[in-house]
Design a protein around this motif. Structure first.
Motif, mmCIF file in Angstrom:
data_model
loop_
_atom_site.group_PDB
_atom_site.id
_atom_site.type_symbol
_atom_site.label_atom_id
_atom_site.label_comp_id
_atom_site.label_asym_id
_atom_site.label_seq_id
_atom_site.Cartn_x
_atom_site.Cartn_y
_atom_site.Cartn_z
ATOM 1 N N ALA A 147 28.449 41.613 18.347
ATOM 2 C CA ALA A 147 27.421 41.304 19.342
ATOM 3 C C ALA A 147 26.110 40.929 18.663
ATOM 4 N N ASP A 148 25.313 40.179 19.382
ATOM 5 C CA ASP A 148 23.960 39.835 18.956
ATOM 6 C C ASP A 148 23.056 40.986 19.373
ATOM 7 N N PRO A 149 22.212 41.493 18.499
ATOM 8 C CA PRO A 149 21.407 42.664 18.883
ATOM 9 C C PRO A 149 20.422 42.374 20.021
ATOM 10 N N GLU A 150 20.041 41.109 20.208
ATOM 11 C CA GLU A 150 19.071 40.776 21.252
ATOM 12 C C GLU A 150 19.707 40.627 22.626
ATOM 13 N N GLN A 151 21.020 40.504 22.688
ATOM 14 C CA GLN A 151 21.673 40.275 23.971
ATOM 15 C C GLN A 151 22.073 41.587 24.628
ATOM 16 N N LYS A 152 22.650 41.457 25.817
ATOM 17 C CA LYS A 152 23.090 42.626 26.579
ATOM 18 C C LYS A 152 24.206 43.356 25.831
ATOM 19 N N THR A 153 24.354 44.628 26.170
ATOM 20 C CA THR A 153 25.461 45.386 25.584
ATOM 21 C C THR A 153 26.738 45.037 26.333
ATOM 22 N N ILE A 154 27.849 45.436 25.755
ATOM 23 C CA ILE A 154 29.155 45.132 26.351
ATOM 24 C C ILE A 154 29.298 45.823 27.705
ATOM 25 N N GLU A 155 28.766 47.051 27.818
ATOM 26 C CA GLU A 155 28.871 47.772 29.091
ATOM 27 C C GLU A 155 28.104 47.038 30.195
ATOM 28 N N GLU A 156 26.920 46.525 29.863
ATOM 29 C CA GLU A 156 26.148 45.779 30.860
ATOM 30 C C GLU A 156 26.895 44.523 31.286
ATOM 31 N N MET A 157 27.527 43.857 30.327
ATOM 32 C CA MET A 157 28.295 42.651 30.657
ATOM 33 C C MET A 157 29.502 42.991 31.509
ATOM 34 N N MET A 158 30.186 44.092 31.198
ATOM 35 C CA MET A 158 31.342 44.504 32.004
ATOM 36 C C MET A 158 30.895 44.782 33.433
ATOM 37 N N ASP A 159 29.713 45.415 33.598
ATOM 38 C CA ASP A 159 29.187 45.657 34.940
ATOM 39 C C ASP A 159 28.914 44.335 35.652
ATOM 40 N N ASP A 160 28.358 43.359 34.910
ATOM 41 C CA ASP A 160 28.106 42.040 35.505
ATOM 42 C C ASP A 160 29.404 41.372 35.958
ATOM 43 N N VAL A 161 30.461 41.482 35.137
ATOM 44 C CA VAL A 161 31.749 40.887 35.497
ATOM 45 C C VAL A 161 32.301 41.543 36.759
ATOM 46 N N ALA A 162 32.211 42.871 36.820
ATOM 47 C CA ALA A 162 32.703 43.577 38.003
ATOM 48 C C ALA A 162 31.906 43.161 39.236
ATOM 49 N N GLU A 163 30.601 42.998 39.077
ATOM 50 C CA GLU A 163 29.770 42.577 40.205
ATOM 51 C C GLU A 163 30.114 41.150 40.647
ATOM 52 N N GLN A 164 30.345 40.287 39.682
ATOM 53 C CA GLN A 164 30.711 38.901 40.020
ATOM 54 C C GLN A 164 32.048 38.852 40.753
ATOM 55 N N ARG A 165 33.004 39.665 40.315
ATOM 56 C CA ARG A 165 34.302 39.704 41.003
ATOM 57 C C ARG A 165 34.129 40.191 42.440
ATOM 58 N N LYS A 166 33.254 41.179 42.612
ATOM 59 C CA LYS A 166 32.999 41.709 43.942
ATOM 60 C C LYS A 166 32.386 40.622 44.832
ATOM 61 N N VAL A 167 31.435 39.869 44.269
ATOM 62 C CA VAL A 167 30.786 38.794 45.030
ATOM 63 C C VAL A 167 31.808 37.720 45.401
ATOM 64 N N SER A 168 32.698 37.385 44.464
ATOM 65 C CA SER A 168 33.678 36.335 44.761
ATOM 66 C C SER A 168 34.659 36.791 45.838
ATOM 67 N N LYS A 169 35.049 38.076 45.821
ATOM 68 C CA LYS A 169 35.944 38.583 46.866
ATOM 69 C C LYS A 169 35.248 38.549 48.225
ATOM 70 N N GLU A 170 33.974 38.917 48.241
ATOM 71 C CA GLU A 170 33.221 38.880 49.496
ATOM 72 C C GLU A 170 33.118 37.448 50.026
ATOM 73 N N ALA A 171 32.905 36.498 49.127
ATOM 74 C CA ALA A 171 32.814 35.091 49.536
ATOM 75 C C ALA A 171 34.141 34.618 50.117
ATOM 76 N N GLU A 172 35.248 35.030 49.505
ATOM 77 C CA GLU A 172 36.572 34.648 50.035
ATOM 78 C C GLU A 172 36.807 35.267 51.403
ATOM 79 N N GLU A 173 36.388 36.537 51.573
ATOM 80 C CA GLU A 173 36.579 37.205 52.862
ATOM 81 C C GLU A 173 35.750 36.519 53.943
ATOM 82 N N ARG A 174 34.502 36.140 53.591
ATOM 83 C CA ARG A 174 33.658 35.450 54.565
ATOM 84 C C ARG A 174 34.250 34.103 54.946
ATOM 85 N N LYS A 175 34.808 33.428 53.948
ATOM 86 C CA LYS A 175 35.420 32.128 54.208
ATOM 87 C C LYS A 175 36.642 32.282 55.109
ATOM 88 N N ALA A 176 37.415 33.339 54.877
ATOM 89 C CA ALA A 176 38.601 33.591 55.708
ATOM 90 C C ALA A 176 38.193 33.928 57.136
#
Length: 179
Positions: A147-176
């Protein structure tokens, strides 16, 4: 279908066959090649026609040559001249100078990151998946190269990925629901 008893029935492959050309045939082929070169060099039809007329005058001035050795020498000199003009175009299709160069516009992937949020809102599922894939790629990079010391930690990125997946599922549900 080769028989060794009679050599007349031996079939010679096409690429090994050779036909001898008469002097007149060689002159005609030389004339045609030289004309093609003149046409290639000329930008308009008038200089091309002028070049062909001059070439014809040059050939006709030696058509009554009695010395066959001199006529052959003149022909070979002309053929060498045509070969000296000849060049091989090493431009490949999509390389500069090639026939397909700059025919299509290719945009790098990062240009999509600069889209306006209203443009991104038109394709919510695509951009949600894209963000997930980008985060996964960054995670893979950090695992492989560190990792680059100036960037986010892996845990923060994993949280971002989980949040993005949640947003995409919500978007699919709204579309349905909207359908």
């Amino acid at each position: 279908m080769t028989t060794f008893g009679n050599l007349a029935t031996v079939k010679i492959p096409r690429h090994l066959q050779f036909t001898y050309l008469s002097h007149a045939q060689r002159v005609l082929r030389y004339y045609k090649k030289h004309c093609r070169h003149i046409e290639w060099c000329a930008f308009t039809r008038v200089p091309a026609r002028l070049g062909r007329v001059e070439l014809r005058r040059l050939i006709d001035s030696h058509k009554d040559e009695k010395d066959f050795v001199k006529a052959t020498e003149l022909l070979e000199r002309g053929e060498q001249q045509v070969l000296s003009y000849w060049f091989f175009n090493n431009n490949h299709n999509f390389s500069p100078g090639g026939t397909c160069y700059d025919r299509y516009q290719y945009f790098p992937d990062y240009t999509i990151d600069y889209w306006h949020p209203l443009e991104k809102a038109q394709y919510p599922k695509y951009f949600a998946t894209r963000e997930i894939r980008k985060m996964e790629h960054i995670l893979w990079w950090h695992e492989k190269y560190g990792a680059d010391p100036e960037q986010k930690t892996i845990e923060e990125m994993m949280d971002d990925v989980a949040e993005q997946r949640k947003v995409s599922k919500e978007a699919e549900e709204r579309k349905a629901i909207d359908k």
